[in-house]
Scaffold this active site. Structure first.
Site, PDB file in Angstrom:
ATOM      1  N   LYS A 140       0.877  -1.309   0.161  1.00  0.00           N
ATOM      2  CA  LYS A 140       0.040   0.111   0.123  1.00  0.00           C
ATOM      3  C   LYS A 140       0.876   1.322   0.129  1.00  0.00           C
ATOM      4  O   LYS A 140       1.488   1.665   1.067  1.00  0.00           O
ATOM      5  CB  LYS A 140      -0.915   0.150   1.237  1.00  0.00           C
ATOM      6  CG  LYS A 140      -1.827   1.282   1.030  1.00  0.00           C
ATOM      7  CD  LYS A 140      -2.310   1.831   2.297  1.00  0.00           C
ATOM      8  CE  LYS A 140      -1.688   3.086   2.632  1.00  0.00           C
ATOM      9  NZ  LYS A 140      -1.690   4.335   1.691  1.00  0.00           N
ATOM     10  N   GLY A 147      -5.141   3.060  -1.499  1.00  0.00           N
ATOM     11  CA  GLY A 147      -6.172   3.490  -0.580  1.00  0.00           C
ATOM     12  C   GLY A 147      -5.744   4.355   0.528  1.00  0.00           C
ATOM     13  O   GLY A 147      -4.491   4.630   0.555  1.00  0.00           O
ATOM     14  N   GLY A 174      -4.590   5.400   4.421  1.00  0.00           N
ATOM     15  CA  GLY A 174      -4.071   4.690   5.471  1.00  0.00           C
ATOM     16  C   GLY A 174      -5.119   4.099   6.717  1.00  0.00           C
ATOM     17  O   GLY A 174      -5.016   3.040   7.007  1.00  0.00           O
ATOM     18  N   GLY A 231      -4.193   0.756   5.089  1.00  0.00           N
ATOM     19  CA  GLY A 231      -3.177   0.526   5.954  1.00  0.00           C
ATOM     20  C   GLY A 231      -3.560  -0.169   7.345  1.00  0.00           C
ATOM     21  O   GLY A 231      -2.866  -0.985   7.569  1.00  0.00           O
ATOM     22  N   GLU A 266      10.044   1.512  10.501  1.00  0.00           N
ATOM     23  CA  GLU A 266      11.221   2.573  10.082  1.00  0.00           C
ATOM     24  C   GLU A 266      10.453   3.903  10.138  1.00  0.00           C
ATOM     25  O   GLU A 266       9.788   4.459   9.583  1.00  0.00           O
ATOM     26  CB  GLU A 266      11.258   2.341   8.683  1.00  0.00           C
ATOM     27  CG  GLU A 266      12.124   1.089   8.127  1.00  0.00           C
ATOM     28  CD  GLU A 266      13.530   0.777   8.576  1.00  0.00           C
ATOM     29  OE1 GLU A 266      14.159   1.849   9.102  1.00  0.00           O
ATOM     30  OE2 GLU A 266      14.165  -0.317   8.718  1.00  0.00           O
ATOM     31  N   CYS A 299      13.882  11.144   6.563  1.00  0.00           N
ATOM     32  CA  CYS A 299      13.745  10.533   7.967  1.00  0.00           C
ATOM     33  C   CYS A 299      15.154  10.438   8.652  1.00  0.00           C
ATOM     34  O   CYS A 299      15.465  10.796   9.748  1.00  0.00           O
ATOM     35  CB  CYS A 299      13.221   9.443   7.972  1.00  0.00           C
ATOM     36  SG  CYS A 299      14.386   8.134   6.700  1.00  0.00           S
ATOM     37  N   GLU A 312      10.921  16.102  15.131  1.00  0.00           N
ATOM     38  CA  GLU A 312      11.223  16.010  13.686  1.00  0.00           C
ATOM     39  C   GLU A 312      10.462  17.157  12.981  1.00  0.00           C
ATOM     40  O   GLU A 312       8.994  17.233  13.090  1.00  0.00           O
ATOM     41  CB  GLU A 312      10.817  14.696  13.370  1.00  0.00           C
ATOM     42  CG  GLU A 312      11.072  14.414  11.798  1.00  0.00           C
ATOM     43  CD  GLU A 312      10.694  12.963  11.304  1.00  0.00           C
ATOM     44  OE1 GLU A 312       9.678  12.687  11.608  1.00  0.00           O
ATOM     45  OE2 GLU A 312      11.642  12.603  10.690  1.00  0.00           O
TER      46      GLU A 312
HETATM   47  P1  NAP Z   1       2.373   8.544   7.973  1.00  0.00           P
HETATM   48  O1  NAP Z   1       1.289   9.434   7.865  1.00  0.00           O
HETATM   49  O2  NAP Z   1       2.733   7.752   8.929  1.00  0.00           O
HETATM   50  O3  NAP Z   1       2.014   7.407   6.592  1.00  0.00           O
HETATM   51  C1  NAP Z   1       2.970   6.406   6.089  1.00  0.00           C
HETATM   52  C2  NAP Z   1       2.070   5.465   5.588  1.00  0.00           C
HETATM   53  O4  NAP Z   1       0.989   5.054   6.519  1.00  0.00           O
HETATM   54  C3  NAP Z   1       1.234   5.984   4.380  1.00  0.00           C
HETATM   55  O5  NAP Z   1       0.909   4.849   3.308  1.00  0.00           O
HETATM   56  C4  NAP Z   1      -0.283   6.040   5.256  1.00  0.00           C
HETATM   57  O6  NAP Z   1      -1.258   6.083   4.135  1.00  0.00           O
HETATM   58  C5  NAP Z   1      -0.285   5.036   6.063  1.00  0.00           C
HETATM   59  N1  NAP Z   1      -1.096   5.155   7.112  1.00  0.00           N
HETATM   60  C6  NAP Z   1      -1.740   6.188   7.560  1.00  0.00           C
HETATM   61  N2  NAP Z   1      -2.434   6.041   8.607  1.00  0.00           N
HETATM   62  C7  NAP Z   1      -2.345   4.637   8.926  1.00  0.00           C
HETATM   63  C8  NAP Z   1      -3.013   3.767   9.586  1.00  0.00           C
HETATM   64  N3  NAP Z   1      -3.825   3.965  10.698  1.00  0.00           N
HETATM   65  N4  NAP Z   1      -2.596   2.346   9.548  1.00  0.00           N
HETATM   66  C9  NAP Z   1      -1.813   1.898   8.880  1.00  0.00           C
HETATM   67  N5  NAP Z   1      -1.423   2.799   7.750  1.00  0.00           N
HETATM   68  C10 NAP Z   1      -1.525   4.220   7.976  1.00  0.00           C
HETATM   69  O7  NAP Z   1       3.709   8.957   7.470  1.00  0.00           O
HETATM   70  P2  NAP Z   1       4.184  10.110   6.383  1.00  0.00           P
HETATM   71  O8  NAP Z   1       3.392  11.488   6.653  1.00  0.00           O
HETATM   72  O9  NAP Z   1       3.630   9.678   4.955  1.00  0.00           O
HETATM   73  O10 NAP Z   1       5.909  10.134   6.377  1.00  0.00           O
HETATM   74  C11 NAP Z   1       6.370  11.003   7.193  1.00  0.00           C
HETATM   75  C12 NAP Z   1       7.227  10.273   8.528  1.00  0.00           C
HETATM   76  O11 NAP Z   1       7.789   8.911   7.757  1.00  0.00           O
HETATM   77  C13 NAP Z   1       8.214  11.030   8.777  1.00  0.00           C
HETATM   78  O12 NAP Z   1       7.960  10.757  10.538  1.00  0.00           O
HETATM   79  C14 NAP Z   1       9.426  10.229   8.516  1.00  0.00           C
HETATM   80  O13 NAP Z   1      10.573  10.240   9.430  1.00  0.00           O
HETATM   81  C15 NAP Z   1       9.155   8.825   8.591  1.00  0.00           C
HETATM   82  N6  NAP Z   1       9.915   8.045   7.415  1.00  0.00           N
HETATM   83  C16 NAP Z   1      10.917   7.186   7.880  1.00  0.00           C
HETATM   84  C17 NAP Z   1      11.759   6.427   7.070  1.00  0.00           C
HETATM   85  C18 NAP Z   1      12.636   5.459   7.692  1.00  0.00           C
HETATM   86  O14 NAP Z   1      13.050   4.849   7.007  1.00  0.00           O
HETATM   87  N7  NAP Z   1      12.921   5.436   9.079  1.00  0.00           N
HETATM   88  C19 NAP Z   1      11.693   6.772   6.020  1.00  0.00           C
HETATM   89  C20 NAP Z   1      10.954   7.708   5.443  1.00  0.00           C
HETATM   90  C21 NAP Z   1      10.050   8.521   6.177  1.00  0.00           C
HETATM   91  P3  NAP Z   1      -1.680   7.485   3.526  1.00  0.00           P
HETATM   92  O15 NAP Z   1      -0.892   7.927   2.614  1.00  0.00           O
HETATM   93  O16 NAP Z   1      -3.048   7.113   2.621  1.00  0.00           O
HETATM   94  O17 NAP Z   1      -1.956   8.620   4.662  1.00  0.00           O
END
Ligand code: NAP
Ligand code: MG
Length: 474
Positions: A170, A201, A203, A207, A245, A279, A378
């Site tokens: 996803k 779809g 999250g 997700g 991650e 990140c 962050e």
């Molecule tokens: P996010 O809001 O957590 O979303 C990540 C993914 O999770 C998206 O596909 C999102 O779907 C999905 N998601 C949202 N709510 C969910 C739920 N309740 N259950 C399961 N999945 C769900 O993060 P983001 O805003 O996309 O990315 C930024 C964050 O990612 C930052 O904190 C960054 O540091 C971290 N990051 C970490 C790494 C690493 O390798 N450590 C790498 C890159 C980014 P939708 O897109 O539909 O909302």
């Protein structure tokens, strides 16, 4: 306008069982640039069923077969270089050069690395009293964020194929199209039906559905800590293995013998690359008090070498933030920072002449205290903080005084001190003097930056179970 409202399930592109769609916004124009399907529980169930049906044969496929599939993906990926660059510039707002020099090769690098790692990988080992077998973990659910559209999906998919684990991906709904290109490439790579599935779809629907689905054995998630926590809680109900991650607030430790220009370059590239939406970005710069003035002058001198603007224009280094939400978040941190520290450059609002698009001003704070909000949380934007130190031990202590532990950077000359700092920062990846990235080097976080490792041979291990056989006939 990209309208790709199908999912990829059981080896073919299929209509969603629902009719809702999600708009994808171009962050440079603020206009709708595409639509994807908002998948349903039924779509996800179909994908899980296909993956489970694929499992017995896929998990027993040979190393040679897996290497062949991965090589086919590499070939397909390379053929579509220009399209990848276009799609990421469109959906993420990543400048053309960054799409070409960062995003495109990172996604590709993981597939190539998986071929090399797999060639060396041992799935069975005689350990004297027992034989150790490493076997596919089962069906894996992959959930990826928007900030590195090919990198995040590719490292997970490549490792899963190498391990013989069928997947359901996803992608982030803000940047789904690069992942859909990967699906097209995989479609032509000859994998068995159901070994790779993609369901688009939200999250909260797909997700969340992945993390609670009883037919999924392992969830590999990259994204925010808040969602990571939900995934762990959901996964607990069916005792799923979960790899996370998450975010970071990584330190850059500048040694007293560092070249001030090297230090300023490291700080700026961490702050500006991908508009700070990285990140592992180093966004707390620890410099000796005695270097403060020369460092501030140098960083201001070099800032114009990272021009902000239209990602399609030549010479632009930093594009817009991905979305209005992200822009608002960055603005509120800059507001907070103005109360907590000294604003060296930047501030709230949009850079001059960039009224349309989610552009933020590159912002540098100095006289920052390590316990302030802007130094602890962050921000995920082109914002950095300068913190001074008198004694290296204090710098290391401050570097570690944070809930995160994803990465760390050290700049300087004395080899023994460089080794000392690299060994004492509590984080999963350290870069010394801007070293090149090795695709076989494990990536993942200490502390609240996550659980588990991706990339290379450690990445493959995540998709495997360990079995010990006692008395295996020789
Ligand atoms: P996010 O809001 O957590 O979303 C990540 C993914 O999770 C998206 O596909 C999102 O779907 C999905 N998601 C949202 N709510 C969910 C739920 N309740 N259950 C399961 N999945 C769900 O993060 P983001 O805003 O996309 O990315 C930024 C964050 O990612 C930052 O904190 C960054 O540091 C971290 N990051 C970490 C790494 C690493 O390798 N450590 C790498 C890159 C980014 P939708 O897109 O539909 O909302
Ligand atoms: Mg989000």
């Amino acid at each position: 306008m990209r309208k790709q409202i199908k999912h990829y399930i059981n080896g073919e592109w299929v209509e969603s069982t629902g009719s809702e769609t999600i708009d994808v916004i171009n962050p440079a124009t603020e206009e709708v640039m595409g639509k994807i399907s908002s998948g349903t529980e039924e779509d996800l169930d179909k994908a899980v069923k296909a993956a489970r049906a694929a499992f017995p044969a896929f998990s027993r496929s040979t190393k040679e077969e897996r290497i062949q599939w991965l090589n086919n993906i590499v070939e397909g990926y390379e053929k579509r270089k220009e399209e990848f660059i276009d799609v990421m510039t469109d959906e993420l707002g990543s400048p053309l050069t960054v799409s070409e020099e960062v995003h495109y090769p990172m996604g590709l690098g993981h597939f190539k690395q998986a071929v090399d790692s797999l060639a060396e990988f041992s799935f069975s080992e005689d350990r004297g009293g027992h034989t150790l077998l490493k076997e596919s973990i089962g069906v894996s659910g992959l959930i990826t964020p928007w900030n590195f559209p090919t990198n995040q999906a590719s490292t997970k998919i490549a490792s899963a194929i190498a391990a013989g684990s069928p997947v359901i991906l996803k992608p982030a709904s803000k940047t789904p199209f690069a992942a859909m290109m990967l699906a097209e490439i995989i479609d032509e790579a000859g994998l068995p039906k159901g070994a790779f599935n993609l369901v688009n779809g939200s999250g909260s629907d797909i997700g969340n559905g992945i993390s609670s689905h009883p037919g999924i054995d392992f969830v590999s998630f990259t994204g925010s800590g808040a969602v990571g926590e939900k995934i762990m809680k959901n996964g607990a109900e069916t005792i799923k293995k979960v790899a996370l991650e998450l975010g970071g607030k990584s330190p850059i430790v500048v040694l007293g013998d560092a070249d001030v220009k090297d230090a300023a370059k490291t700080a700026l590239s961490n702050m500006m690359t991908n508009t700070g939406q990285v990140c592992s970005a180093g966004t707390r710069v620890f410099i000796p008090q005695s270097m403060k003035q020369s460092f501030e002058e140098m960083i201001l001198d070099l800032l114009p070498t990272f021009p902000v603007g239209d990602p399609w224009k030549e010479g632009i280094a930093t594009g817009p933030l991905v979305s209005e939400d992200q822009w608002d978040t960055v603005q509120s941190y800059i507001e907070k920072g103005k109360k907590e520290a000294t604003l060296l450059v930047g501030g709230t609002g949009k850079p001059e002449g960039l009224d349309t698009g989610y552009y933020a001003k590159p912002t540098i704070f100095t006289d920052v205290s390590n316990d302030s909000v802007i130094a602890q949380e962050e921000i995920f934007g082109p914002v950095t903080t300068i913190i001074t130190y008198d004694d290296l031990e204090d710098a290391i202590e401050m570097a570690n005084d944070n809930v995160y532990g994803l990465a760390g950077y050290v700049v300087g000359k004395d080899p023994e001190t460089l080794r000392y700092v690299a060994s004492n920062i509590r984080a999963g990846r350290i870069k010394v003097n801007g070293a090149e990235t090795d695709f076989n080097g494990p990536f993942g976080g200490y502390k609240q930056s996550g659980i588990g490792r991706e990339w290379g041979d450690f990445g493959i291990e995540e998709y495997l179970e360990i079995k010990s056989v006692h008395g295996m006939p020789k």
